[in-house]
Motif scaffolding. Sequence first.
Motif, mmCIF file in Angstrom:
data_model
loop_
_atom_site.group_PDB
_atom_site.id
_atom_site.type_symbol
_atom_site.label_atom_id
_atom_site.label_comp_id
_atom_site.label_asym_id
_atom_site.label_seq_id
_atom_site.Cartn_x
_atom_site.Cartn_y
_atom_site.Cartn_z
ATOM 1 N N ARG B 9 1.065 -1.273 0.059
ATOM 2 C CA ARG B 9 -0.060 0.015 -0.065
ATOM 3 C C ARG B 9 0.901 1.345 0.166
ATOM 4 O O ARG B 9 0.579 2.408 -0.664
ATOM 5 C CB ARG B 9 -1.060 -0.113 1.359
ATOM 6 N N TYR B 10 1.838 1.262 0.466
ATOM 7 C CA TYR B 10 2.917 2.396 0.677
ATOM 8 C C TYR B 10 4.347 1.784 0.415
ATOM 9 O O TYR B 10 4.776 0.661 0.881
ATOM 10 C CB TYR B 10 2.849 2.923 2.176
ATOM 11 N N TYR B 35 -2.406 2.604 -13.691
ATOM 12 C CA TYR B 35 -2.624 4.038 -13.893
ATOM 13 C C TYR B 35 -1.482 4.640 -13.028
ATOM 14 O O TYR B 35 -1.265 4.175 -11.863
ATOM 15 C CB TYR B 35 -3.914 4.521 -13.537
ATOM 16 N N GLN B 37 -1.254 8.209 -10.888
ATOM 17 C CA GLN B 37 -1.990 9.422 -10.410
ATOM 18 C C GLN B 37 -1.001 10.130 -9.351
ATOM 19 O O GLN B 37 -0.804 10.070 -8.152
ATOM 20 C CB GLN B 37 -3.068 9.169 -9.347
ATOM 21 N N LEU B 91 -2.034 2.888 -9.476
ATOM 22 C CA LEU B 91 -3.618 2.265 -9.370
ATOM 23 C C LEU B 91 -3.704 1.185 -10.188
ATOM 24 O O LEU B 91 -3.244 1.397 -11.659
ATOM 25 C CB LEU B 91 -4.669 3.314 -9.689
ATOM 26 N N PHE B 105 -11.547 -0.342 -9.483
ATOM 27 C CA PHE B 105 -10.007 0.112 -9.212
ATOM 28 C C PHE B 105 -9.638 -0.709 -7.806
ATOM 29 O O PHE B 105 -10.444 -0.623 -6.878
ATOM 30 C CB PHE B 105 -9.987 1.514 -9.079
ATOM 31 N N GLY B 106 -8.292 -0.979 -7.667
ATOM 32 C CA GLY B 106 -7.861 -1.134 -6.329
ATOM 33 C C GLY B 106 -7.459 0.080 -5.594
ATOM 34 O O GLY B 106 -7.812 1.059 -6.019
ATOM 35 N N PRO B 107 -7.086 -0.264 -4.365
ATOM 36 C CA PRO B 107 -6.785 0.787 -3.372
ATOM 37 C C PRO B 107 -5.702 1.748 -3.997
ATOM 38 O O PRO B 107 -5.275 2.876 -3.270
ATOM 39 C CB PRO B 107 -6.772 0.226 -1.912
#
Lengths: 115, 114
Positions: B9-10, B35, B37, B91, B105-107
Amino acid sequence: AQSVTQLDSHVSVSEGTPVLLRCNYSSSYSPSLFWYVQHPNKGLQLLLKYTSAATLVKGINGFEAEFKKSETSFHLTKPSAHMSDAAEYFCVVSVFSSNTGKLIFGQGTTLQVKP
Amino acid sequence: EAGVAQSPRYKIIEKRQSVAFWCNPISGHATLYWYQQILGQGPKLLIQFQNNGVVDDSQLPKDRFSAERLKGVDSTLKIQPAKLEDSAVYLCASSLVLRDNEQFFGPGTRLTVL
């Protein structure tokens, strides 16, 4: 070329008042248009989509949008804002070529809802 | 129905290091998208797969970015070497068929390059 322009980068409303998020599109043919919402640290969620059926499209959580070809607009509205509506909103156009399909996103509008 | 899964996630790395992101799409979805962002902008498509084949990678910086989708299911996106301007949320999305309007979409993975 297909594109979308979100006319406001930031919109602030009071809880219980109407919401209007503005979007203009550019397309050489009849477009498919969407609104997505993105809450902090969460994935994008589809609010509603227009695919050349009814021009007034109803989505989740009380949102709706009206496709106006003469104005090339697809504005998002909600009669009464709730605190949980505070998020980033994206107007999106779908682009299809011979063998691909992709989404073109606007820059986003941050919706702030004040108590 | 399980959604699109992404990990980590990070991620925080220093410039010139390499990094990889993983995505597991919704079961049965043939089309997968990555994607990028950047903060304050809308997502921009990097690459699109149909099953395990690439159908659009015109926006992928191929000198440093690579992606694969083995067996037409999971996908990995790699950056090597990373630059400061690669700091963004990455993403992953999937859709049932190639010309499907609706993408899920995923998180996302938030990458910070120092």
